[in-house]
Design a protein around this motif. Structure first.
Motif, mmCIF file in Angstrom:
data_model
loop_
_atom_site.group_PDB
_atom_site.id
_atom_site.type_symbol
_atom_site.label_atom_id
_atom_site.label_comp_id
_atom_site.label_asym_id
_atom_site.label_seq_id
_atom_site.Cartn_x
_atom_site.Cartn_y
_atom_site.Cartn_z
ATOM 1 N N ARG A 86 19.367 25.142 -64.933
ATOM 2 C CA ARG A 86 19.113 24.447 -66.198
ATOM 3 C C ARG A 86 19.192 22.928 -66.109
ATOM 4 N N THR A 87 19.220 22.359 -64.899
ATOM 5 C CA THR A 87 19.212 20.902 -64.786
ATOM 6 C C THR A 87 17.786 20.391 -64.953
ATOM 7 N N ARG A 88 17.680 19.162 -65.368
ATOM 8 C CA ARG A 88 16.370 18.508 -65.448
ATOM 9 C C ARG A 88 16.053 17.973 -64.061
ATOM 10 N N ALA A 89 14.898 18.356 -63.557
ATOM 11 C CA ALA A 89 14.524 17.953 -62.200
ATOM 12 C C ALA A 89 13.026 18.121 -62.039
ATOM 13 N N ASP A 90 12.507 17.615 -60.912
ATOM 14 C CA ASP A 90 11.135 17.946 -60.556
ATOM 15 C C ASP A 90 11.130 19.440 -60.273
ATOM 16 N N LEU A 91 10.215 20.151 -60.908
ATOM 17 C CA LEU A 91 10.210 21.603 -60.791
ATOM 18 C C LEU A 91 9.115 22.081 -59.854
ATOM 19 N N VAL A 92 9.442 23.095 -59.068
ATOM 20 C CA VAL A 92 8.487 23.705 -58.153
ATOM 21 C C VAL A 92 8.155 25.098 -58.658
ATOM 22 N N VAL A 93 7.003 25.603 -58.250
ATOM 23 C CA VAL A 93 6.578 26.942 -58.653
ATOM 24 C C VAL A 93 7.270 27.957 -57.756
ATOM 25 N N ASP A 94 8.016 28.866 -58.377
ATOM 26 C CA ASP A 94 8.637 29.943 -57.616
ATOM 27 C C ASP A 94 7.764 31.179 -57.756
ATOM 28 N N HIS A 95 7.549 31.857 -56.640
ATOM 29 C CA HIS A 95 6.709 33.055 -56.672
ATOM 30 C C HIS A 95 7.302 34.117 -55.762
ATOM 31 N N CYS A 96 6.956 35.360 -56.048
ATOM 32 C CA CYS A 96 7.415 36.487 -55.251
ATOM 33 C C CYS A 96 6.577 36.541 -53.976
ATOM 34 N N HIS A 97 7.233 36.473 -52.833
ATOM 35 C CA HIS A 97 6.509 36.487 -51.561
ATOM 36 C C HIS A 97 5.926 37.853 -51.241
ATOM 37 N N GLU A 98 6.527 38.910 -51.776
ATOM 38 C CA GLU A 98 6.016 40.255 -51.512
ATOM 39 C C GLU A 98 4.820 40.602 -52.375
ATOM 40 N N ARG A 99 4.920 40.313 -53.666
ATOM 41 C CA ARG A 99 3.857 40.713 -54.602
ATOM 42 C C ARG A 99 2.937 39.567 -55.008
ATOM 43 N N GLY A 100 3.389 38.320 -54.774
ATOM 44 C CA GLY A 100 2.542 37.169 -55.031
ATOM 45 C C GLY A 100 2.562 36.624 -56.444
ATOM 46 N N HIS A 101 3.208 37.296 -57.389
ATOM 47 C CA HIS A 101 3.190 36.818 -58.776
ATOM 48 C C HIS A 101 4.136 35.627 -58.965
ATOM 49 N N LEU A 102 3.826 34.807 -59.975
ATOM 50 C CA LEU A 102 4.665 33.655 -60.289
ATOM 51 C C LEU A 102 5.885 34.128 -61.068
ATOM 52 N N ARG A 103 7.054 33.542 -60.734
ATOM 53 C CA ARG A 103 8.274 33.905 -61.458
ATOM 54 C C ARG A 103 8.672 32.817 -62.447
ATOM 55 N N GLY A 104 8.284 31.592 -62.200
ATOM 56 C CA GLY A 104 8.634 30.490 -63.091
ATOM 57 C C GLY A 104 8.810 29.206 -62.305
#
Length: 165
Positions: free
Chosen positions: A100-118
């Motif tokens: 919950r910190t304010r920061a530059d955000l990166v895209v997190d994704h599931c490496h197995e299924r490929g979908h974006l998590r947030g």
């Protein structure tokens, strides 16, 4: 609505032409396919000229170049437009979904299924990767941190079961 390409002569839907405000129907006169072929031929006719132009443009427009590079990377790696990414940042109020910190955000994704998590911060992203995205290992790590707040863990702790849900 359709338009005829000036290069190949084929009639195609407007979406097959790049947008250009000062052209008829707001689209270029050549279809995207012909435009790409033409640009590639122009590039290979004098590649040094195009490299020099590109370098100069990037040097003179660093912010725009950075934004365009970011947009291309997001589209290539995650299928996200820059507008979609920025909407996600706004929706999350610029905060990492984990810490919950304010920061530059990166895209997190599931490496197995490929979908974006947030969107999460880089340290949290590295942390997830370090724990191999394994919830059981993450729960053990959390339990370890809680257990060792006041001193080292007992040796038998390594054999203890930690909740799996």
């Amino acid at each position: 609505m359709n338009k005829t390409c000036k290069t190949c002569g084929e009639t195609k839907p407007l979406e097959a032409f790049y947008k250009k405000a000062d052209c008829l129907h707001g689209r270029t006169t050549n279809c995207i396919d012909c435009h790409k072929v033409t640009r590639k031929a122009q590039y290979w006719a004098d590649p040094e000229r195009y490299r020099a132009y590109s370098s100069t443009w990037i040097r003179e427009n660093p912010e725009k170049a950075k934004r365009m590079s970011r947009a291309a990377m997001l589209k290539y790696k995650y299928g996200l437009s820059l507008d979609e990414y920025e909407a996600m940042v706004e929706e999350q109020e610029g905060r990492c979904l984990i810490c919950r910190t304010r920061a530059d955000l990166v895209v997190d994704h599931c490496h197995e299924r490929g979908h974006l998590r947030g969107l999460i911060c880089q340290p949290c992203n590295v942390g997830l990767g370090s724990f191999r995205d394994d919830p059981v290992v993450m729960r053990r790590a959390a339990a370890f941190i809680e257990l060792t707040q006041d001193g080292p863990a007992p040796l038998e702790w390594a054999e203890m079961e930690v909740g799996s849900s």
